[in-house]
Scaffold this motif. Structure first.
Motif, PDB file in Angstrom:
ATOM      1  N   ALA A 213      49.915  59.446 -23.886  1.00  9.58           N
ATOM      2  CA  ALA A 213      48.542  59.426 -24.493  1.00  9.58           C
ATOM      3  C   ALA A 213      47.449  60.073 -23.699  1.00  9.58           C
ATOM      4  N   TYR A 214      47.723  59.911 -22.488  1.00 11.88           N
ATOM      5  CA  TYR A 214      46.469  60.438 -21.313  1.00 11.88           C
ATOM      6  C   TYR A 214      46.457  61.842 -21.270  1.00 11.88           C
TER       7      TYR A 214
ATOM      8  N   LEU B  74      44.772  54.349 -28.907  1.00 12.05           N
ATOM      9  CA  LEU B  74      43.645  53.517 -29.651  1.00 12.05           C
ATOM     10  C   LEU B  74      42.562  53.720 -28.366  1.00 12.05           C
ATOM     11  N   SER B  75      42.872  53.244 -27.277  1.00 11.01           N
ATOM     12  CA  SER B  75      41.648  53.066 -26.200  1.00 11.01           C
ATOM     13  C   SER B  75      41.026  54.509 -26.218  1.00 11.01           C
TER      14      SER B  75
ATOM     15  N   ASP C 185      58.094  52.771 -29.907  1.00 16.21           N
ATOM     16  CA  ASP C 185      57.236  52.258 -28.706  1.00 16.21           C
ATOM     17  C   ASP C 185      56.895  53.649 -28.132  1.00 16.21           C
ATOM     18  N   THR C 186      56.133  54.370 -28.462  1.00 13.77           N
ATOM     19  CA  THR C 186      55.826  55.613 -27.551  1.00 13.77           C
ATOM     20  C   THR C 186      54.233  55.895 -27.266  1.00 13.77           C
ATOM     21  N   TYR C 187      53.958  56.985 -26.872  1.00 13.32           N
ATOM     22  CA  TYR C 187      52.652  57.365 -26.506  1.00 13.32           C
ATOM     23  C   TYR C 187      51.879  56.357 -25.822  1.00 13.32           C
ATOM     24  N   THR C 188      52.449  56.107 -24.678  1.00 16.45           N
ATOM     25  CA  THR C 188      51.829  55.344 -23.572  1.00 16.45           C
ATOM     26  C   THR C 188      51.362  56.458 -22.468  1.00 16.45           C
ATOM     27  N   GLY C 189      52.055  56.566 -21.497  1.00 14.16           N
ATOM     28  CA  GLY C 189      51.620  57.509 -20.593  1.00 14.16           C
ATOM     29  C   GLY C 189      51.055  58.986 -21.296  1.00 14.16           C
TER      30      GLY C 189
ATOM     31  N   ASP D  52      46.737  52.924 -35.609  1.00  9.92           N
ATOM     32  CA  ASP D  52      47.782  53.233 -34.796  1.00  9.92           C
ATOM     33  C   ASP D  52      48.722  52.417 -34.222  1.00  9.92           C
ATOM     34  N   LEU D  53      49.990  52.526 -33.776  1.00  9.58           N
ATOM     35  CA  LEU D  53      50.747  51.566 -32.965  1.00  9.58           C
ATOM     36  C   LEU D  53      50.529  51.503 -31.629  1.00  9.58           C
ATOM     37  N   SER D  54      50.006  52.567 -31.129  1.00  4.82           N
ATOM     38  CA  SER D  54      49.758  52.992 -29.570  1.00  4.82           C
ATOM     39  C   SER D  54      48.736  52.222 -29.094  1.00  4.82           C
TER      40      SER D  54
END
Length: 261
Positions: free
Chosen positions: A8-9, A73-74, A2-6, A67-69
């Motif tokens: 990602a931007y 993807l957004s 569970d990575t690439y949340t913040g 992708d998992l994130s």
């Protein structure tokens, strides 16, 4: 995973030094030399923000990205119109249309946590390929983790953000940890995007996030066993951006698996 949340931007700007054109040219050579046609259907695993997806789409391929994130993807959907992007785990994905080729670049496969995870992924890949289809993926090597980034800390700034990137390699466990702390400016509504409940502090102008990324080192024997277990009988392995066998100091390798006709 569970990575690439913040992260990602700011990912695209942090990776702006990557020679994507050279990378794409090499990938095209691998695809064409494996018999993949210029209008083939391609599935990209771990497509991230869609940079390579967009390049291959512009080349004329019928490409789909997974992708998992959802955060990544957004951004990919904003970047590339006309491409289907799906949130899926590469260890258990399914797709309706059989593919001519499947690819995974930027060491996405290193995020698999075990040989069992790799075997599950390769089984899904084989099931999703047409007869004669190919899977091309890259892996960072132990040499990279052990001798290039081990125990190094990187600091940098970009437009509206700064970061601290710490590296740790566990030689006994054969895994590498990226500890990434990101401080970024954002609009108040942007700060609420993604799963920031875990470790994120949000105010009206700034969010501070910390992500732990764990990557696994796979040996040649483990890759071979997983490929054979998934039903692949033919494999070729190359050193980074070459058509030669990997060397001891190769920082990245490319694996080409071909499904039998």
């Amino acid at each position: 995973m569970d990575t690439y949340t913040g992260f990602a931007y700011v990912y695209d700007e942090m990776m702006s030094n990557i020679p994507y054109l050279q990378w794409e040219a090499y990938l095209l050579q691998l695809l064409y030399s494996s018999g993949v046609k210029p209008d083939a259907s391609i599935l990209e695993l771990g497509c991230g923000t869609g940079t390579m997806t967009e390049m291959l789409y512009d080349d004329g391929f019928d490409i789909t990205g997974i992708d998992l994130s959802e955060d990544m993807l957004s951004l990919a959907r904003e970047k590339v119109s006309g491409v289907t992007f799906l949130q899926m785990d590469m260890r258990e994905f399914t797709i309706d249309k059989k593919q001519d080729a499947i690819i995974s670049v930027a060491d996405s496969v290193n995020y698999l946590e075990s040989v069992d995870d790799l075997a599950k992924t390769l089984k899904c890949v084989r099931d999703a390929l047409k007869p004669g289809g190919v899977f091309i993926f890259d892996l960072k090597t132990e040499f990279f983790y052990k001798y290039i980034v081990r125990n190094r800390t990187f600091r940098g700034r970009g437009k509206g953000f700064s970061y601290v990137w710490k590296n740790y390699y566990d030689e006994a466990g054969k895994f590498h940890i990226y500890d990434v702390s990101i401080k970024r400016k954002c609009k108040s509504e942007q700060c609420l995007v993604g799963n920031h409940a875990d470790g994120a502090r949000v105010n009206k102008k700034r969010t501070i996030e910390n992500e732990i990324h764990k990557q696994h080192v796979f040996t040649a024997a483990e890759i071979k066993a997983a490929a054979l277990g998934a039903g692949f009988s033919h494999a070729t392995v190359y050193g980074n951006m070459t058509f030669e066998k990997p060397r001891k100091n190769s920082d990245r390798i490319y694996v080409v698996l071909k499904k039998e006709l």
